[in-house]
Design an enzyme around this catalytic site. Structure first.
Site, PDB file in Angstrom:
ATOM      1  N   MET A  27     103.608  75.070 -34.614  1.00 44.16           N
ATOM      2  CA  MET A  27     103.739  74.288 -33.380  1.00 44.16           C
ATOM      3  C   MET A  27     103.620  72.796 -33.708  1.00 44.16           C
ATOM      4  O   MET A  27     103.336  71.977 -32.846  1.00 44.16           O
ATOM      5  CB  MET A  27     102.675  74.712 -32.368  1.00 44.16           C
ATOM      6  CG  MET A  27     102.847  76.166 -31.934  1.00 44.16           C
ATOM      7  SD  MET A  27     102.242  76.548 -30.297  1.00 44.16           S
ATOM      8  CE  MET A  27     100.511  76.160 -30.481  1.00 44.16           C
ATOM      9  N   LEU A  30     101.335  68.860 -38.127  1.00 38.73           N
ATOM     10  CA  LEU A  30     101.033  69.591 -39.358  1.00 38.73           C
ATOM     11  C   LEU A  30      99.832  69.016 -40.097  1.00 38.73           C
ATOM     12  O   LEU A  30      99.612  67.807 -40.120  1.00 38.73           O
ATOM     13  CB  LEU A  30     102.261  69.573 -40.269  1.00 38.73           C
ATOM     14  CG  LEU A  30     103.549  70.104 -39.627  1.00 38.73           C
ATOM     15  CD1 LEU A  30     104.715  69.964 -40.593  1.00 38.73           C
ATOM     16  CD2 LEU A  30     103.381  71.551 -39.189  1.00 38.73           C
ATOM     17  N   HIS A  31      99.059  69.921 -40.694  1.00 41.19           N
ATOM     18  CA  HIS A  31      97.920  69.530 -41.529  1.00 41.19           C
ATOM     19  C   HIS A  31      97.977  70.348 -42.819  1.00 41.19           C
ATOM     20  O   HIS A  31      98.923  71.137 -43.027  1.00 41.19           O
ATOM     21  CB  HIS A  31      96.594  69.722 -40.780  1.00 41.19           C
ATOM     22  CG  HIS A  31      96.451  71.081 -40.161  1.00 41.19           C
ATOM     23  ND1 HIS A  31      96.361  72.227 -40.901  1.00 41.19           N
ATOM     24  CD2 HIS A  31      96.408  71.486 -38.870  1.00 41.19           C
ATOM     25  CE1 HIS A  31      96.245  73.269 -40.114  1.00 41.19           C
ATOM     26  NE2 HIS A  31      96.287  72.851 -38.859  1.00 41.19           N
ATOM     27  N   GLY A  33      96.564  72.924 -43.756  1.00 43.22           N
ATOM     28  CA  GLY A  33      96.666  74.380 -43.553  1.00 43.22           C
ATOM     29  C   GLY A  33      98.125  74.802 -43.494  1.00 43.22           C
ATOM     30  O   GLY A  33      98.548  75.767 -44.146  1.00 43.22           O
ATOM     31  N   HIS A  34      98.933  74.059 -42.694  1.00 42.25           N
ATOM     32  CA  HIS A  34     100.366  74.375 -42.632  1.00 42.25           C
ATOM     33  C   HIS A  34     101.030  74.158 -43.997  1.00 42.25           C
ATOM     34  O   HIS A  34     101.878  74.942 -44.420  1.00 42.25           O
ATOM     35  CB  HIS A  34     101.065  73.452 -41.629  1.00 42.25           C
ATOM     36  CG  HIS A  34     100.601  73.584 -40.210  1.00 42.25           C
ATOM     37  ND1 HIS A  34      99.855  72.619 -39.582  1.00 42.25           N
ATOM     38  CD2 HIS A  34     100.772  74.571 -39.301  1.00 42.25           C
ATOM     39  CE1 HIS A  34      99.602  72.984 -38.348  1.00 42.25           C
ATOM     40  NE2 HIS A  34     100.136  74.178 -38.146  1.00 42.25           N
ATOM     41  N   GLN A 145      95.250  82.929 -42.225  1.00 41.30           N
ATOM     42  CA  GLN A 145      94.195  83.863 -41.796  1.00 41.30           C
ATOM     43  C   GLN A 145      93.290  83.243 -40.725  1.00 41.30           C
ATOM     44  O   GLN A 145      92.556  83.939 -40.043  1.00 41.30           O
ATOM     45  CB  GLN A 145      93.361  84.299 -42.994  1.00 41.30           C
ATOM     46  CG  GLN A 145      92.500  85.509 -42.642  1.00 41.30           C
ATOM     47  CD  GLN A 145      91.478  85.817 -43.698  1.00 41.30           C
ATOM     48  OE1 GLN A 145      91.863  86.137 -44.812  1.00 41.30           O
ATOM     49  NE2 GLN A 145      90.198  85.729 -43.362  1.00 41.30           N
ATOM     50  N   VAL A 173      92.584  77.186 -44.826  1.00 43.49           N
ATOM     51  CA  VAL A 173      92.293  75.939 -45.548  1.00 43.49           C
ATOM     52  C   VAL A 173      91.206  75.204 -44.775  1.00 43.49           C
ATOM     53  O   VAL A 173      91.261  75.101 -43.541  1.00 43.49           O
ATOM     54  CB  VAL A 173      93.560  75.056 -45.671  1.00 43.49           C
ATOM     55  CG1 VAL A 173      93.238  73.740 -46.370  1.00 43.49           C
ATOM     56  CG2 VAL A 173      94.640  75.805 -46.438  1.00 43.49           C
ATOM     57  N   MET A 181      90.733  73.924 -40.883  1.00 42.47           N
ATOM     58  CA  MET A 181      91.709  72.943 -40.403  1.00 42.47           C
ATOM     59  C   MET A 181      92.428  73.496 -39.182  1.00 42.47           C
ATOM     60  O   MET A 181      92.794  74.672 -39.136  1.00 42.47           O
ATOM     61  CB  MET A 181      92.705  72.629 -41.507  1.00 42.47           C
ATOM     62  CG  MET A 181      92.032  71.862 -42.612  1.00 42.47           C
ATOM     63  SD  MET A 181      93.168  70.789 -43.440  1.00 42.47           S
ATOM     64  CE  MET A 181      92.077  70.087 -44.653  1.00 42.47           C
ATOM     65  N   ARG A 184      93.777  71.222 -33.311  1.00 43.88           N
ATOM     66  CA  ARG A 184      92.864  70.892 -32.198  1.00 43.88           C
ATOM     67  C   ARG A 184      91.620  70.124 -32.657  1.00 43.88           C
ATOM     68  O   ARG A 184      90.899  69.590 -31.812  1.00 43.88           O
ATOM     69  CB  ARG A 184      92.441  72.164 -31.454  1.00 43.88           C
ATOM     70  CG  ARG A 184      93.581  72.778 -30.662  1.00 43.88           C
ATOM     71  CD  ARG A 184      93.138  73.880 -29.714  1.00 43.88           C
ATOM     72  NE  ARG A 184      94.192  74.278 -28.813  1.00 43.88           N
ATOM     73  CZ  ARG A 184      94.966  75.353 -28.966  1.00 43.88           C
ATOM     74  NH1 ARG A 184      94.800  76.156 -30.001  1.00 43.88           N
ATOM     75  NH2 ARG A 184      95.906  75.638 -28.085  1.00 43.88           N
TER      76      ARG A 184
HETATM   77  O1  PAF Z   1     100.147  79.747 -34.923  1.00 48.00           O
HETATM   78  C1  PAF Z   1     100.950  79.044 -34.289  1.00 48.00           C
HETATM   79  O2  PAF Z   1     101.112  77.859 -34.541  1.00 48.00           O
HETATM   80  C2  PAF Z   1     101.764  79.669 -33.157  1.00 48.00           C
HETATM   81  O3  PAF Z   1     101.028  80.628 -32.475  1.00 48.00           O
HETATM   82  C3  PAF Z   1     103.109  80.246 -33.615  1.00 48.00           C
HETATM   83  C4  PAF Z   1     102.925  81.394 -34.598  1.00 48.00           C
HETATM   84  C5  PAF Z   1     103.935  79.161 -34.280  1.00 48.00           C
HETATM   85  C6  PAF Z   1     103.894  80.793 -32.425  1.00 48.00           C
HETATM   86  O4  PAF Z   1     104.143  79.805 -31.483  1.00 48.00           O
END
Ligand code: PAF
Length: 282
Positions: A27, A30-31, A33-34, A145, A173, A181, A184
């Site tokens: 969504m 990004l940090h 973790g992503h 996770q 992470v 991380m 929010r």
């Molecule tokens: O974990 C998230 O960021 C969201 O729930 C996802 C998997 C992108 C679905 O909108």
């Protein structure tokens, strides 16, 4: 990196890709973790596709959909730097056109934990993720996770609906002091940021009790609750010690368990978890 906004263009780009496609749904905002998911995807696939879509259907009334942090330009710069092949950034009308009316509803495991506090949350998650899978047609999909119940729900959906892809779980992470991380975390004031450490301390306590031989889940929940209760800014939403597959609460820890917490720090609701034994993964 190609930036693609429409389903039709995403499909056209996908047709031109050869070899394994690793997909990271996000969504945005990004940090690290992503980026850990992106790096893992890059190491295991020819091409990486990342979606950025703040999915309105997984937010309940009064939740933070409008306020959810967004910074698409920064996100795209980070993804480009990580050598992502395609960023899929559809507008809401593209994902939910007029007359949209089909939902993916994973039963039972979605009613507990996050689902108990956030009705319809997982219906929104499962639906958008199923749509993204159909559009991107990935070989492997990467989830953190940190959102353990989401991971378990998506695995169930993939298995129940015979989706032809592999789900890869990537460890949470953490900041150097242990805070998981999360986009929010940006809502937290400096004092709240300090208070938020109580989640990691509580999970550490659960792990320590387990290592000392404690298997009574009720005692573990009680001790965690007392620790979190000692932080004046923390308000417990739930503390769970559950079977890591069915998410049913355990009386005794005799199989893989998920210890998960949702705690409000001021107005910010944070979640975190560990599995026991910690040598195992979801
Ligand atoms: O974990 C998230 O960021 C969201 O729930 C996802 C998997 C992108 C679905 O909108």
């Amino acid at each position: 990196m190609k930036v693609v906004n429409s389903v039709a263009e995403m499909r056209a780009v996908r047709r031109g890709l050869t070899g394994a496609v690793g997909f990271v749904p996000t969504m945005g905002y990004l940090h690290e973790g992503h980026l850990a998911l992106v790096r893992r995807a890059r190491s295991e696939n020819e091409t990486v596709v990342v979606s950025i879509f703040v999915n309105p259907t997984q937010f309940g009334a009064g939740e933070d959909f409008e306020a959810y942090p967004r910074d698409p330009e920064r996100d795209l710069t980070l993804l480009d730097r990580e050598k992502v092949g395609v960023a899929f950034t559809p507008p809401a009308e593209e994902m939910y056109p007029a007359h949209f009316g089909t939902w993916v509803d994973v039963q039972q495991i979605t009613e507990r934990l996050e689902g108990a506090s956030r009705p319809h949350h997982f219906r929104g998650v499962a639906t958008v993720v199923a749509k993204l899978f159909n559009i991107v047609e990935p070989t492997r999909v990467y989830f953190g996770q940190k959102d353990a119940q989401q991971l378990i729900v998506i695995k169930r959906m993939v298995s129940d609906l015979n989706m032809n892809l592999e789900i890869v779980a990537v460890p949470t992470v953490r900041e150097p002091d242990g805070l998981a991380m999360s986009s929010r975390n940006t809502y937290l004031s400096p004092r709240e940021r300090q208070a938020a450490l109580v989640l990691w301390q509580a999970l550490g306590l659960a792990s320590q009790l387990w290592s000392e031989g404690e298997r009574d889940a009720h005692k573990i929940r009680q001790k965690i609750a007392a620790l979190i209760g000692s932080e004046p800014l923390a308000q417990i939403d739930y503390i769970s010690v559950a079977d890591a597959e069915s998410l049913e609460e355990l009386a005794e820890i005799s199989r893989l368990a998920l210890v998960s917490l949702a705690v409000r720090i001021g107005k910010t609701r944070l979640i975190d978890n560990i599995v026991l034994p910690s040598s195992e993964a979801l």
